[in-house]
Write an enzyme that holds these catalytic residues in place. Structure first.
Site: not given
Ligand code: AMP
Ligand code: ZN
Length: 121
Positions: A33-34, A94, A102-103, A107, A109
């Site tokens: 995770d970034i 999530n 957010e994405v 996925h 975690h």
């Molecule tokens: P979620 O809130 O469960 O959708 O988590 C999305 C996760 O993706 C967050 O923890 C971000 O820090 C992570 N994230 C967003 N962009 C990137 C990226 N380019 N590379 C790695 N992790 C990312």
């Protein structure tokens, strides 16, 4: 849709956006995770584009099962598996804005390490 050209994690799975991979196979990719919430914070994604857990149905059961087994395998590989005592890790999916997603590419975690952890979402 198995690949969404506008999806960040589809681009990461395809290698079009860089990531620090800890695992890849025909069906899944795992990368750091970034913005890590803890010392170990890895995201496990299917290569297939599925937006959320709420989009999954019975036919996705094998994929979801394999994804969870992969999380456990990676936890072992990363040295954070539950082996008794105070060891172990957290697995979070999530789902939707209500779940802090957010994405919009499914996925899991995998989070572990000494407390305190950063707040997520
Ligand atoms: P979620 O809130 O469960 O959708 O988590 C999305 C996760 O993706 C967050 O923890 C971000 O820090 C992570 N994230 C967003 N962009 C990137 C990226 N380019 N590379 C790695 N992790 C990312
Ligand atoms: Zn995607």
């Amino acid at each position: 849709m198995s690949h969404d050209p506008n999806c960040l994690f589809c681009k990461i799975a395809a290698g079009d956006i860089p990531s620090t991979r800890v695992h890849e196979d025909d069906e899944f990719v795992a990368f750091k995770d970034i913005h890590p919430a803890a010392e170990t914070h890895v995201l496990v994604i299917p290569r297939k584009h599925i937006a959320t857990l709420s989009d999954c149905s019975e036919s996705d059961a094998p994929l979801l099962g394999k994804m969870m087994i992969l999380v456990a395998r990676l936890a072992k590989q990363l040295g954070v598996a539950y082996t008794g005592g105070e060891t172990g890790f957290r697995t979070v999916i999530n789902t939707g804005p209500g779940g802090g997603q957010e994405v919009y590419h499914l996925h899991a975690h995998l989070i572990a390490g000494p407390r305190p952890w950063q707040r997520m979402g």
